[in-house]
Write a protein that holds these residues in place. Structure first.
Motif, PDB file in Angstrom:
ATOM      1  N   SER A   1      31.947  45.203  38.683  1.00 25.56           N
ATOM      2  CA  SER A   1      33.207  44.145  39.287  1.00 25.56           C
ATOM      3  C   SER A   1      32.923  44.239  40.330  1.00 25.56           C
ATOM      4  CB  SER A   1      34.173  44.618  38.303  1.00 25.56           C
ATOM      5  OG  SER A   1      34.484  45.628  38.908  1.00 25.56           O
ATOM      6  N   ASP A   2      33.823  43.577  41.139  1.00 25.97           N
ATOM      7  CA  ASP A   2      34.199  44.226  42.906  1.00 25.97           C
ATOM      8  C   ASP A   2      35.242  44.667  42.033  1.00 25.97           C
ATOM      9  OD1 ASP A   2      31.927  42.740  44.298  1.00 25.97           O
ATOM     10  OD2 ASP A   2      32.878  40.292  43.801  1.00 25.97           O
TER      11      ASP A   2
ATOM     12  N   THR B   1      33.164  36.162  45.557  1.00 23.64           N
ATOM     13  CA  THR B   1      32.625  36.083  45.058  1.00 23.64           C
ATOM     14  C   THR B   1      33.862  37.479  44.143  1.00 23.64           C
ATOM     15  OG1 THR B   1      32.069  38.390  46.266  1.00 23.64           O
ATOM     16  CG2 THR B   1      30.504  36.777  44.921  1.00 23.64           C
ATOM     17  N   HIS B   2      35.162  37.363  45.640  1.00 27.24           N
ATOM     18  CA  HIS B   2      36.297  38.664  45.340  1.00 27.24           C
ATOM     19  C   HIS B   2      37.349  38.418  46.302  1.00 27.24           C
ATOM     20  CE1 HIS B   2      38.649  42.315  44.072  1.00 27.24           C
ATOM     21  NE2 HIS B   2      38.641  43.014  45.520  1.00 27.24           N
ATOM     22  N   ASP B   3      38.919  37.399  45.729  1.00 29.02           N
ATOM     23  CA  ASP B   3      39.755  37.343  46.076  1.00 29.02           C
ATOM     24  C   ASP B   3      41.097  38.633  45.745  1.00 29.02           C
ATOM     25  OD1 ASP B   3      39.754  35.690  49.001  1.00 29.02           O
ATOM     26  OD2 ASP B   3      38.403  34.785  47.622  1.00 29.02           O
TER      27      ASP B   3
ATOM     28  N   ARG C   1      35.845  39.346  49.763  1.00 28.04           N
ATOM     29  CA  ARG C   1      33.938  39.544  49.228  1.00 28.04           C
ATOM     30  C   ARG C   1      32.680  38.337  49.100  1.00 28.04           C
ATOM     31  NH1 ARG C   1      34.597  45.365  46.053  1.00 28.04           N
ATOM     32  NH2 ARG C   1      35.370  46.204  47.329  1.00 28.04           N
TER      33      ARG C   1
ATOM     34  N   ASP D   1      32.453  42.172  53.385  1.00 31.96           N
ATOM     35  CA  ASP D   1      34.342  42.537  52.690  1.00 31.96           C
ATOM     36  C   ASP D   1      34.416  42.198  54.011  1.00 31.96           C
ATOM     37  OD1 ASP D   1      35.520  44.959  50.818  1.00 31.96           O
ATOM     38  OD2 ASP D   1      36.424  45.116  52.786  1.00 31.96           O
TER      39      ASP D   1
ATOM     40  N   SER E   1      43.343  44.230  37.129  1.00 30.69           N
ATOM     41  CA  SER E   1      43.498  42.678  36.982  1.00 30.69           C
ATOM     42  C   SER E   1      43.416  41.891  35.570  1.00 30.69           C
ATOM     43  CB  SER E   1      41.844  42.025  37.228  1.00 30.69           C
ATOM     44  OG  SER E   1      41.848  42.804  38.971  1.00 30.69           O
TER      45      SER E   1
ATOM     46  N   GLY F   1      34.496  48.940  41.609  1.00 27.47           N
ATOM     47  CA  GLY F   1      33.326  48.326  41.143  1.00 27.47           C
ATOM     48  C   GLY F   1      32.272  48.713  41.811  1.00 27.47           C
TER      49      GLY F   1
ATOM     50  N   THR G   1      42.127  38.736  34.898  1.00 23.70           N
ATOM     51  CA  THR G   1      41.432  38.344  34.894  1.00 23.70           C
ATOM     52  C   THR G   1      41.383  38.783  33.487  1.00 23.70           C
ATOM     53  OG1 THR G   1      40.205  39.240  36.401  1.00 23.70           O
ATOM     54  CG2 THR G   1      38.492  39.635  34.597  1.00 23.70           C
TER      55      THR G   1
END
Lengths: 434, 434
Positions: free
Chosen positions: A152-153, A343-345, A233, A307, A159, A148, A165
């Motif tokens: 991306s993260d 933003t990200h899990d 995140r 994070d 994903s 990432g 995604t």
């Protein structure tokens, strides 16, 4: 689904693991984007020249090992080997990792897992020459952008492979220069077709460097992962007011950096509290940008990237809650406004007992000592684990260092881990020692 | 040296100050490097295209006002007018400021002082037509890089003019792209010869926007500066250890950003302590960079730039001492090492009574209200004041804002300040109303 471990099969496959073949591939991959200086550093971000060269080399190596190679729409690479006696329609056993790195990362993080999987396949092929047969196809996988660091993260290719995604979402992501993943993959020659579906795999195993000190401290060559930490995140924006550093009195300031400093310390305090004496919660502010960033101007805006990780989903939420409480406090104490965006899990993933015992049994047969370990780092296995049975092996990181040119794992440990991985893959592929 | 103020002379010169002539020049200068968006922003860094255009325009305007123009080796611009009756050998009376801006700065900070000085000369020339004569030459000055946003920490041209910095040192300075001041000035056509020596001036006056709220709050059109704060700038480097954000436990970290957060808060605390209830000490961390700056990596290094100011030299030292003590504490509490480098020092400058009373007397004659003010901002006058008599005038900044496109001063206040400046220059030039 899995078969029971066949001691002589695992021994046979394990014996054929060739550390020279493995180290040649990993070291060659490390030359793409190699950084000068001490250690063994490389920078290979998704679809850049170094990553494209690493991908081309992988395709060559897969083809040299009689694997048919496919690339999907987001650049995931799969090399498929159907053993002579196997049912080509049977669900495959898959294994791999990623070829991208962080900026100035190491040569093991990612490539070791890809080439250990390929070495496992090569060892199984050698075993076939000795009369062993397997029931299931094998797939060697390299996922796009695990780290990432460009689009991306992280965990991007995996994903997409689990449907978390969409292909369209992924391709539309842009890097800091506004280049889309789609254009970058086209340019690199790795924009393929379709979408690999991880749900079609029967099992998935991943070998990775630990990136921590647990194995090294215990003097253990291989760890069997019990769980992977969940990660949240967040992006935090702080809006104050830029002003002249010489003429704005201390009590007239809305300094967005001082407020950011409060947040940085709050993240440390919250993570330490949630971890307690034996917990594994961690919280990090890895990015902090301020605007305008001139020595004689009070910062008017700051942006932080957080994070937050814990082995339990509940722990992750406690971390995020703690940060939100800290932001409220900063707003009440200073004339700034703050916003937090998640933003990200990636939820925590417990490893299935099935794959874990296959790995443990293979290690026993091969006389390789193992111990259970928790993974604080996220891995593609977290995503794959949402739709099929997964297992994960760690090999030791010297001094616990990774994401650095100082990252190192002794080749003897790489060999031990790869032998266990190969034995596990052979078991999962339903090998029969005839 | 100065003469006593001649009321009718000051009135005559003050009457000839033409705010349309002044605003045309300042507004035109604001078009070079104008930034889009609200307000009146400009970016004109030393010797860039915008600054070169602003310099060329100044040369034209000086020549149009019968000034002979010289450029020195570091690009300082001087336009000299010798009144018909003056002794060309007499020490000149000088006035001016700078044409460079910060990134996205305002149109008044600098250009107002340059063109107010030129407007003062033009008003004196108009007065000559009415029979007034002056004893001393006048020099209108634009110093190179007052702001310090490309090559230096600021006050560069004036530092060379007073011998604080050598021509060779200045020319060898490089910007972020490695371009030297010498090459940039050559490219812009403003690499001249020799070095202007501020010690040769009899007196120096500078008009500037306040960049604070004191005048606006008091409803005063003009401030007479009593002192300029001393400034120390420091660079602080913190060395920790970069590591994986997921696998490095909270108590195993050497996080250079968390240590930097301690320093940011310490700077705020120390400046607040030194200022006390009525003091004017300020401390700012305007720049903070971290390495590697990735969301999933514990920061291994951080670099901060500090700006510490106080009206007293002793106060500046207390600020630096306080920061050093805080660094020792950070080192004792965290596994990091810190270094502090003092990169820039400008001692506080008290304004001479002589020039202050000349300005105050001129304001009285012109019926312009004034008040004494302290300058928290540094100005070229700080440097010039180390070798000759100096005085400084402020006009109000709307909302106290500067270094921003929102910077604004009403033209009526610009006119009042320029009339007082012109009256002061006329007095210092030994005007005789014949």
């Amino acid at each position: 689904m899995m078969s029971s471990t066949e001691p002589s099969l695992v021994e046979c496959v394990g014996t054929h693991v060739d550390v020279d073949r493995l180290s040649r591939d990993v070291e060659r991959t490390g030359t793409f984007g190699a950084v000068d200086g001490e250690g063994h550093g490389r920078t290979a971000l998704t679809a850049d020249d170094a990553n494209a060269a690493a991908r081309e080399y992988l395709v060559d190596r897969l083809e040299a090992a009689d694997c048919s190679v496919r690339i999907d729409a987001v650049g995931n690479v799969v090399g498929r080997w159907v053993p002579p006696s196997a049912d080509p329609e049977a669900a495959a056993v898959a294994s791999g990792s990623h070829l991208d790195s962080v900026v100035q990362g190491g040569i093991f993080d990612g490539p070791l897992g890809v080439y250990a999987a390929l070495e496992g396949v090569r060892a199984m092929q050698d075993a076939v020459d000795e009369g062993v047969s397997f029931e299931r196809p094998l797939e060697v996988v390299s996922f796009t952008e695990e780290e990432g660091h460009r689009f991306s993260d992280g965990l991007l290719g995996s994903s997409v492979a689990v449907g978390h995604t969409s292909v369209a979402e992924a391709l539309a992501l842009t890097d800091a220069d506004g280049v889309s993943l789609e254009d970058a993959l086209e340019e690199a020659g790795f924009r393929g077709e379709g979408r690999f579906d991880a749900a079609e795999w029967n099992d998935w195993l991943e070998l990775h460097v630990e990136q921590g000190r647990t194995l090294e401290r215990a003097g253990m060559p291989v760890g069997i992962v019990t769980s992977i930490a969940g990660t949240a995140r967040c992006r935090v924006d702080i809006e104050g007011e830029a002003n002249h550093a010489g003429t704005t009195a201390m009590d007239e300031r809305a300094d967005a950096l001082v407020a950011a400093a409060d947040v940085v310390r709050a993240v440390e305090r919250v993570a330490t509290d949630v971890a307690g004496p034996n917990g594994r919660a961690v919280g990090t502010v890895g990015c902090l940008d301020i605007d305008p960033g001139a020595v004689n101007v009070v910062p008017g805006r700051s942006m932080l990237k957080l994070d937050l990780r814990d082995p339990d989903a509940d722990g992750v939420e406690r971390l995020v809650d703690g940060v939100e409480t800290a932001l409220e406090r900063v707003e009440s104490e200073r004339p700034v406004t703050t916003t937090l965006e998640r933003t990200h899990d990636a939820p925590p993933i417990p490893m299935q007992d099935g794959c874990r015992s296959v790995i443990a049994d293979a290690a026993d047969v091969l006389d390789v000592e193992t111990m259970p370990v928790h993974s604080g780092a996220g891995h593609d296995t977290m995503r794959v684990g949402t739709c099929t049975d997964v297992g994960m092996l760690f090999v030791p990181s010297r001094d616990g260092v990774s994401h650095s040119p100082r990252e190192w794992t002794d080749w003897a440990d790489c060999a031990r881990g790869t032998r266990v991985l190969a034995g596990g893959l052979a078991t999962l592929a339903g090998g029969i020692d005839q």
